[in-house]
Design an enzyme around this catalytic site. Structure first.
Site, short mmCIF file in Angstrom:
data_model
loop_
_atom_site.label_atom_id
_atom_site.label_comp_id
_atom_site.label_asym_id
_atom_site.label_seq_id
_atom_site.Cartn_x
_atom_site.Cartn_y
_atom_site.Cartn_z
N VAL B 212 6.09 0.72 -0.58
CA VAL B 212 6.17 -0.24 0.53
C VAL B 212 7.26 0.14 1.52
CG1 VAL B 212 5.24 -2.15 -0.83
CG2 VAL B 212 7.70 -1.73 -0.84
N LYS B 213 8.15 1.04 1.13
CA LYS B 213 9.23 1.52 2.00
C LYS B 213 9.94 0.37 2.71
CE LYS B 213 7.08 6.07 2.76
NZ LYS B 213 5.79 5.88 2.10
#
Lengths: 415, 415
Positions: B212-213
């Site tokens: 998901v960074k």
């Protein structure tokens, strides 16, 4: 998926209060003198220092004044937005400039023009960050179910609180910034609530910044851009925010998909340049061999993207903005020079400890170019003794008073 | 919100295939010799080069070999994970080490131990990236509704495809990496589908990395950590991934909330250090005054967080990993030295152009310490002529063959 989508026919176009309406009395009847001052300040700039009306387009004026030396601007963009009001009244001259297709297929106004119009209409270069936490909500909204509320009741209280905050702040600020984390925590139901809230904010006439700080490249970044800035298929349209915050760590590959999406739909993108947290300095202030700090290198890239011909609105500002929250005034001024076209999104007011005067360096000399954000100090004002004592039991009155104080503080230093 | 939550009683604990099962024949009956070689390689290391069994704990061995000079390790962590298997068989010696409470209140194993166990069980230091795009799905899944499918049908096809991919890859790789963007695009329904998929992957025995960074600080980062790594209230538990990817641009303030959440729940965190996209160099490879590149400075911070006593599992690796995808072998080796405790998540195989030998520098000399990721080249193998011709019409057979080739390629260079 009904809550997330709408038919093109019903699409809630953002409606801004008319300029004439900015002086409307607030709910609590307090004076709006500071907002008026802010507006008069911009009008003074518009007339020019010696009363002569400028004719140059704002971006030409800015380009004329700014001289590049070794990749940097030697003079700030001051006065670059001098005739914003006049520019915004002009009919479209270029098909490429300030023109995009919105979610519902209609031609959408350029994001920067919409934002500057909204700021002028409200007389406030300010945004409220709506980051609701159940444990901080007013007792009125939580006492029915208490601290051990089931998750669905918790989310329901958060949504009610958020809707009511929107209705209070809409008379005072042009923009609400919503951080998706506070809703993503509740998974699908939270995302559904966030979509409802975004739709309601836009119906009320607020511009919505989705503070999602997404960061990825290529196809994945395109998917995030779809998620945050909207997409359509057949008759189905996803309701989304007006602008999004993104990471700058990937360089152009990470920013381009968002910027291209924003260009197509009349939306905006704010790239993280310098964040406000103490440990940001360990990475973002590292000095490179050429003397620049890392955040200045990111800023130079943002300036390049922002300066593209099809990224600049009639007002002279770009749809590519920057999140800038250094506590160092010299850094702030340098960033203002490096990114003359970018509107700065500046968090840090209130609960984060920023004093009004700290925000002055972010503004162009005309008083434009920045949007200061207040969060907890406004939405949770009911827990601040000063507001609670003054307002009795109404938490919404606390929010309103805190919001007015915030706007007054910023208008005082912006012009 | 039912799809997103579960009662503690029903919570799907990650079940890994038993070590003994790693040699099971694949669905297509092909040999698994490469996986066996990978495993034997690790066993050789376990016995020591001269056949003498090591007794030192792996992290002590690693610390003993590594000498710091000016903040850098002068020797790589090679052999640091030499007695991983023995360490993983040992009973818990420290209450602090390798011990956390999972979503359902039970004591959860340390993330790095779970990951290394799963890698050894499958005999493959590999992950498949499941990033499904409707337009790339096999015709079998889209022909019923076609390109103009309503959005709900599009998402439904994506979910079916993803479930079937999981069932194919589970015999070959220990980990599936899912990028939330491809689901967030469908708003609440997409998030609901993602939750279902994560639950199914864990039921099958796969570890799930939520790519998901995310990047934020303080309270907002805590909310993201809740969203991605799980939280519980009363009897309600949100089903989430085993690990998450996060931005490193904020420094400690951005990472700590995720790391603390991971420590509490037996989960993992992978910090973006060097990404694979071409423009990454413009920021991440900028050289600082002290000679280090920006990504090395981020790496040094990651190493510090990873090295905390309560972050290291019995296997000697930390729950704080790093996303490392430089195409420069010298950079990769240097990062391996800087972050001896971190498991590297390394994208770039296949469609992104990475050749098997490019991945060698990411591994410790024992063959541990890295997890290579393949995405489109595996999940969309049906569109690669080589696999399509060989397998006739079954897209799942294409996926399986591509997955086996990927694992064989990586095992060949890892040991």
């Amino acid at each position: 998926m009904g809550g997330a989508r709408e038919s093109p026919r019903d699409s809630g176009e953002t409606r801004h209060a008319k300029d004439e309406g900015y002086q409307a009395q607030t709910k609590t009847g307090g004076p709006r003198i500071q907002e008026g001052q802010y507006r008069r300040g911009l009008q003074d700039v518009e007339r020019g220092e010696k009363g002569t009306r400028r004719t140059a387009r704002p971006e030409q004026a800015c380009r004329g004044e700014a001289r590049r030396a070794g990749g940097r601007l030697t003079r700030p963009c001051a006065r670059g937005d001098g005739d914003i009001c006049a520019a915004l009244r002009r009919p479209e001259r270029s098909a490429r400039r300030g023109c995009a297709v919105s979610e519902n297929g209609r031609v959408a106004e350029h994001f920067a023009d919409r934002l500057i119009s909204a700021v002028l209409a409200r007389g406030a270069p300010c945004a409220v960050a709506l980051d609701p936490v159940y444990s901080s909500l007013p007792a009125e909204l939580t006492s029915r179910v208490g601290k051990t509320a089931p998750v669905a009741a918790e989310l329901s209280a958060i949504l009610e609180f958020s809707r009511r905050v929107l209705r209070v702040i809409v008379s005072h600020v042009p923009v609400v910034k919503i951080n998706s984390a506070y809703f993503e925590r509740y998974h699908a139901d939270g995302v559904s609530a966030l979509d409802e809230l975004i739709a309601e904010a836009r119906r009320l006439g607020l511009l919505v910044l989705a503070d999602v700080k997404r960061g990825d490249v290529g196809h994945t970044a395109e998917m995030y851009a779809d998620a945050c800035l909207g997409w359509a298929k057949g008759g189905e349209v996803f309701q989304t925010a007006d602008a999004v915050t993104i990471s700058g760590y990937f360089g152009r590959d990470g920013a381009a998909p968002f910027i291209e999406s924003a260009k197509r739909s009349g939306k905006g993108v704010f790239v993280l340049v310098r964040t406000s947290n103490p440990s940001a300095a360990h990475i973002q202030d590292v000095q490179a061999l050429d003397g620049r700090k890392v955040h200045e290198i990111v800023a130079a890239q943002v300036a390049q993207w922002a300066d593209a011909d099809d990224a600049i609105g009639k007002c002279g500002y770009s749809l590519v903005g920057a999140v800038v929250a250094t506590r160092n005034a010299a850094d702030a001024r340098r960033l203002r020079e490096i990114m003359p076209r970018s509107i700065f999104l500046v968090p840090g007011y209130g609960a984060q400890g920023g004093r009004p005067e700290d925000f002055q360096p972010y503004f162009c000399r005309s008083g434009g170019g920045a949007l200061v954000v207040a969060g907890r100090s406004v939405i949770f004002a009911h827990s601040a003794p000063a507001y609670r004592d003054e307002s009795g039991n109404s938490w919404e009155e606390c929010v309103e008073r805190a919001c007015r104080d915030f706007v007054a503080d910023i208008c005082r230093v912006a012009v």
